[in-house]
Design an enzyme around this catalytic site. Structure first.
Site, PDB file in Angstrom:
ATOM      1  N   LYS A 188     -58.485  45.565 -77.334  1.00 29.90           N
ATOM      2  CA  LYS A 188     -59.208  45.587 -78.847  1.00 29.90           C
ATOM      3  C   LYS A 188     -60.384  44.745 -78.577  1.00 29.90           C
ATOM      4  CE  LYS A 188     -58.996  42.767 -81.911  1.00 29.90           C
ATOM      5  NZ  LYS A 188     -60.631  43.175 -82.296  1.00 29.90           N
ATOM      6  N   GLU A 264     -59.553  32.582 -72.161  1.00 27.90           N
ATOM      7  CA  GLU A 264     -61.026  32.261 -72.307  1.00 27.90           C
ATOM      8  C   GLU A 264     -61.422  31.906 -73.645  1.00 27.90           C
ATOM      9  OE1 GLU A 264     -62.491  31.967 -69.480  1.00 27.90           O
ATOM     10  OE2 GLU A 264     -61.463  32.931 -67.921  1.00 27.90           O
ATOM     11  N   CYS A 298     -70.012  31.021 -75.143  1.00 29.37           N
ATOM     12  CA  CYS A 298     -69.103  29.927 -74.947  1.00 29.37           C
ATOM     13  C   CYS A 298     -69.811  28.820 -74.017  1.00 29.37           C
ATOM     14  CB  CYS A 298     -67.965  30.399 -74.293  1.00 29.37           C
ATOM     15  SG  CYS A 298     -68.276  31.531 -72.861  1.00 29.37           S
ATOM     16  N   GLU A 395     -68.882  23.910 -81.987  1.00 30.04           N
ATOM     17  CA  GLU A 395     -69.464  25.009 -81.072  1.00 30.04           C
ATOM     18  C   GLU A 395     -70.746  25.231 -82.387  1.00 30.04           C
ATOM     19  OE1 GLU A 395     -66.625  27.991 -79.857  1.00 30.04           O
ATOM     20  OE2 GLU A 395     -67.879  27.883 -78.223  1.00 30.04           O
TER      21      GLU A 395
HETATM   22  P1  NAP Z   1     -62.599  35.039 -82.463  1.00 32.53           P
HETATM   23  O1  NAP Z   1     -62.653  35.167 -83.972  1.00 32.53           O
HETATM   24  O2  NAP Z   1     -61.491  34.294 -81.981  1.00 32.53           O
HETATM   25  O3  NAP Z   1     -62.407  36.718 -81.697  1.00 32.53           O
HETATM   26  C1  NAP Z   1     -62.183  37.192 -80.792  1.00 32.53           C
HETATM   27  C2  NAP Z   1     -61.463  38.170 -80.721  1.00 32.53           C
HETATM   28  O4  NAP Z   1     -60.276  38.058 -81.250  1.00 32.53           O
HETATM   29  C3  NAP Z   1     -62.006  39.384 -81.436  1.00 32.53           C
HETATM   30  O5  NAP Z   1     -61.751  40.711 -80.976  1.00 32.53           O
HETATM   31  C4  NAP Z   1     -61.144  39.254 -82.991  1.00 32.53           C
HETATM   32  O6  NAP Z   1     -61.184  40.368 -83.757  1.00 32.53           O
HETATM   33  C5  NAP Z   1     -59.945  38.931 -82.219  1.00 32.53           C
HETATM   34  N1  NAP Z   1     -58.790  38.310 -83.221  1.00 32.53           N
HETATM   35  C6  NAP Z   1     -59.115  37.705 -84.285  1.00 32.53           C
HETATM   36  N2  NAP Z   1     -58.085  37.245 -84.667  1.00 32.53           N
HETATM   37  C7  NAP Z   1     -56.906  37.913 -84.247  1.00 32.53           C
HETATM   38  C8  NAP Z   1     -55.628  37.599 -84.224  1.00 32.53           C
HETATM   39  N3  NAP Z   1     -55.029  37.126 -85.294  1.00 32.53           N
HETATM   40  N4  NAP Z   1     -55.128  38.630 -83.512  1.00 32.53           N
HETATM   41  C9  NAP Z   1     -55.345  39.185 -82.506  1.00 32.53           C
HETATM   42  N5  NAP Z   1     -56.742  39.298 -82.078  1.00 32.53           N
HETATM   43  C10 NAP Z   1     -57.664  38.581 -83.308  1.00 32.53           C
HETATM   44  O7  NAP Z   1     -63.873  34.659 -81.661  1.00 32.53           O
HETATM   45  P2  NAP Z   1     -65.358  35.353 -81.779  1.00 32.53           P
HETATM   46  O8  NAP Z   1     -66.270  34.616 -82.954  1.00 32.53           O
HETATM   47  O9  NAP Z   1     -65.467  36.649 -81.715  1.00 32.53           O
HETATM   48  O10 NAP Z   1     -66.230  34.977 -80.377  1.00 32.53           O
HETATM   49  C11 NAP Z   1     -66.660  33.599 -80.194  1.00 32.53           C
HETATM   50  C12 NAP Z   1     -65.683  32.860 -79.387  1.00 32.53           C
HETATM   51  O11 NAP Z   1     -65.404  33.066 -78.344  1.00 32.53           O
HETATM   52  C13 NAP Z   1     -66.396  31.339 -79.207  1.00 32.53           C
HETATM   53  O12 NAP Z   1     -65.275  30.246 -79.591  1.00 32.53           O
HETATM   54  C14 NAP Z   1     -66.560  31.376 -77.664  1.00 32.53           C
HETATM   55  O13 NAP Z   1     -66.559  30.185 -77.253  1.00 32.53           O
HETATM   56  C15 NAP Z   1     -65.527  32.271 -77.257  1.00 32.53           C
HETATM   57  N6  NAP Z   1     -65.783  32.760 -75.896  1.00 32.53           N
HETATM   58  C16 NAP Z   1     -65.277  32.145 -74.978  1.00 32.53           C
HETATM   59  C17 NAP Z   1     -65.593  32.876 -73.750  1.00 32.53           C
HETATM   60  C18 NAP Z   1     -65.176  32.356 -72.575  1.00 32.53           C
HETATM   61  O14 NAP Z   1     -65.126  33.115 -71.500  1.00 32.53           O
HETATM   62  N7  NAP Z   1     -64.383  31.150 -72.358  1.00 32.53           N
HETATM   63  C19 NAP Z   1     -66.540  33.723 -73.531  1.00 32.53           C
HETATM   64  C20 NAP Z   1     -67.160  34.244 -74.791  1.00 32.53           C
HETATM   65  C21 NAP Z   1     -66.816  33.741 -75.978  1.00 32.53           C
HETATM   66  P3  NAP Z   1     -62.183  40.612 -84.907  1.00 32.53           P
HETATM   67  O15 NAP Z   1     -63.292  40.983 -84.055  1.00 32.53           O
HETATM   68  O16 NAP Z   1     -61.285  41.654 -85.610  1.00 32.53           O
HETATM   69  O17 NAP Z   1     -62.558  39.474 -85.545  1.00 32.53           O
END
Ligand code: NAP
Length: 491
Positions: A188, A264, A298, A395
């Site tokens: 997804k 991650e 991240c 962040e």
């Molecule tokens: P996010 O809001 O957590 O969303 C990530 C993914 O999860 C998206 O596909 C989102 O879908 C989905 N999602 C949201 N709620 C969900 C639920 N209840 N059940 C299943 N899936 C769900 O994060 P983001 O804003 O996209 O990304 C930024 C974050 O990612 C930051 O915190 C960053 O640090 C972290 N990140 C970490 C790494 C690493 O390797 N550690 C790498 C890149 C990013 P939708 O698109 O529909 O919201």
């Protein structure tokens, strides 16, 4: 070459992307007929609409992955590796169009999109090579009476969830090892940036990936679609990249059927500059660690901790470099900083900078949003940032470099570790024993020592504390997709 919004080339690249759901090897509309809009963050305008999966579509994708699992696990490893290798070649041969597509949906400058696509493709090349290196063990029991046979088998069906900030690499980092290990999957992508994943699924099909191995369900209802799949029990693995808050909720859901998990999650990277650092190298590293992806990474340096004796010089040099960056639509020649992903993300950056200034920080450069269409924010350097400011705890996910000072190594390490996150830390020093002492003391899964870039497909990427569980890439990356089976042999 610069592109004007809606140019023929942009339209051709958008027209070439499949817009359906990818289930069992075919592209199809959502069962409800619903669609979701994918917007260009540099204009705020809709680029294209894609199918918006319902929970029933999610279940169909899971069923397709379950059906394909036994056959794919039995495919010879060399053949699985060759699919990845062909996909690597196809991605690299189409990098110009894929980069334009990524820039359109996500905003980063074309050069950065190419950087991400190369990084993304390298996971396929790396895991193409790992597919044929899955080994086991045959050993004599300590008492000599029996034998141990240890074999590695695919975990089974995987559920993969990826964020918008690296729309392709966060996918290949999971798909590569899953394919190499012989696992089928439902992925997804983020609803804001599904197009790169759709293009990738088409490339994998062209590279020979069998039907049902990879299923893509883009949806505006992530929770409603994914939770039933996580709780279903037929998928055996959940790999998530995204925020710590969502990761925590998914871990709870995964506990129900005791799924293997890889997480991650978010970061809050400290960037330490010691008095003996090569200051020009530190500024260069700071530009990479801060400005890659407009700060929406991240791994982005979130807090600059600089020894008092060099703090002014470091801030001057960094401010000069940040002020010289060209902000604009990522498709335009020479642009180095694109828009943030949406209005909400930019509003958060505005709030965090406002909070730091209210608490006494000084704006050295930038400090404000750019008027007009799109979600642009000016590259910003703040000095004299008190450690209680919100942006030292949360962040930033934007082009803002907050600088605080320290006096002793212990103080620097304590400040660096004063966070629930532990993804990556950066340190700049020319003193070897300090470099190793501080690297050992930093509470993070990765350390950038005199470098602002740690990501490499051949290295183990991941965090400790609330930044995650497990590692992606490197020789351990495939472990996340393998089970260990032990056979006790009575001779
Ligand atoms: P996010 O809001 O957590 O969303 C990530 C993914 O999860 C998206 O596909 C989102 O879908 C989905 N999602 C949201 N709620 C969900 C639920 N209840 N059940 C299943 N899936 C769900 O994060 P983001 O804003 O996209 O990304 C930024 C974050 O990612 C930051 O915190 C960053 O640090 C972290 N990140 C970490 C790494 C690493 O390797 N550690 C790498 C890149 C990013 P939708 O698109 O529909 O919201």
């Amino acid at each position: 070459m610069s592109e004007t919004p809606g140019s023929d080339r942009e339209q051709a690249v958008l027209d070439a992307v499949p817009t359906g759901l990818f289930v069992g090897g075919s592209w199809r509309p959502a069962t409800s007929g619903a669609k979701l809009a994918v917007d260009d963050p540099s204009t705020g305008k809709t680029l294209v609409e894609v199918a918006d999966a319902t929970p029933d579509d999610g279940r169909a994708a899971l069923a397709a992955a379950v059906a394909a699992q036994p056959g794919f696990a039995a495919m010879p490893p060399r053949e699985r590796g060759e699919i990845l290798r062909r996909a690597f070649d196809l991605i690299m041969s189409r990098i110009d169009d894929l980069a334009l597509l990524m820039t359109l949906e996500m905003g980063k400058p074309i050069a950065e999109s190419k950087g991400e696509i190369t990084y993304a493709a390298e996971f396929f090349r790396w895991f193409a090579e790992e597919a044929v290196r899955i080994d086991g063990q045959y050993a004599v029991a300590p008492n000599g009476a029996s034998r141990f046979l240890v074999m590695r088998q695919p975990v089974g069906v995987c559920l993969l969830v990826t964020p918008w900030n690296f729309p392709m690499a966060m996918g290949t980092r999971k798909i590569g090892p899953a394919v190499a290990a012989g696992c089928t999957m439902v992925i997804k992508p983020a609803q804001q940036t599904p197009l790169s994943m759709h293009a990738l699924a088409a490339i994998l099909t062209e590279a020979g990936l069998p039907d049902g191995v990879l299923n893509v369900v883009t949806t505006s209802s992530a929770g409603k679609v994914m939770e039933p799949l996580i709780r279903d029990g037929r998928a055996r693995k959940l790999s998530f990249t995204g925020s710590t808050g969502v990761g925590r909720a998914l871990l709870e859901q995964a506990a129900d059927k005791v799924l293997r998990t890889s997480m991650e999650l978010g970061g809050n990277a400290p960037f330490l500059v010691f008095a003996d650092a090569d200051l020009d190298a530190a500024v260069e590293g700071a530009m990479t660690a801060k400005m890659r992806n407009m700060g929406e990474a991240c791994t982005a340096a979130n807090r600059f901790l600089v020894h008092r004796s060099v703090a002014d010089a470091f801030a001057d040099k960094l401010a000069e470099r940040m002020a010289a960056l060209r902000v604009g639509r990522g498709t335009d020649d020479g642009v180095q900083v694109g828009p943030l992903v949406d209005a909400k993300s930019r509003e958060k950056v505005v709030e965090l900078v406002g909070d730091a200034v209210d608490r006494g920080a000084t704006v050295r450069v930038g400090g404000d949003a750019v008027d007009g269409p799109g979600w642009f924010y000016r590259p910003t350097v703040l000095t004299g940032v008190p450690l209680e400011a919100r942006l030292t705890k949360e962040e930033i996910f934007g082009p803002v470099a907050p600088i605080s000072v320290f006096d002793t190594d212990d103080e620097a390490v304590a400040a660096a570790n004063d966070t629930e996150f532990g993804l990556v830390s950066y340190l700049f020093t020319e003193n070897l024993s300090r470099a190793l002492r501080v690297s050992e003391a930093l509470e993070s899964g990765m350390v950038g020592l005199n470098t602002g870039l740690v990501s490499n497909p051949a290295a183990p990427f991941g965090g400790i504390k609330q930044s995650g569980l497990g590692r992606e890439g490197g020789s351990v990356g495939i472990e996340e997709y393998l089970e260990t089976k032990y056979v006790a042999v009575n001779l």
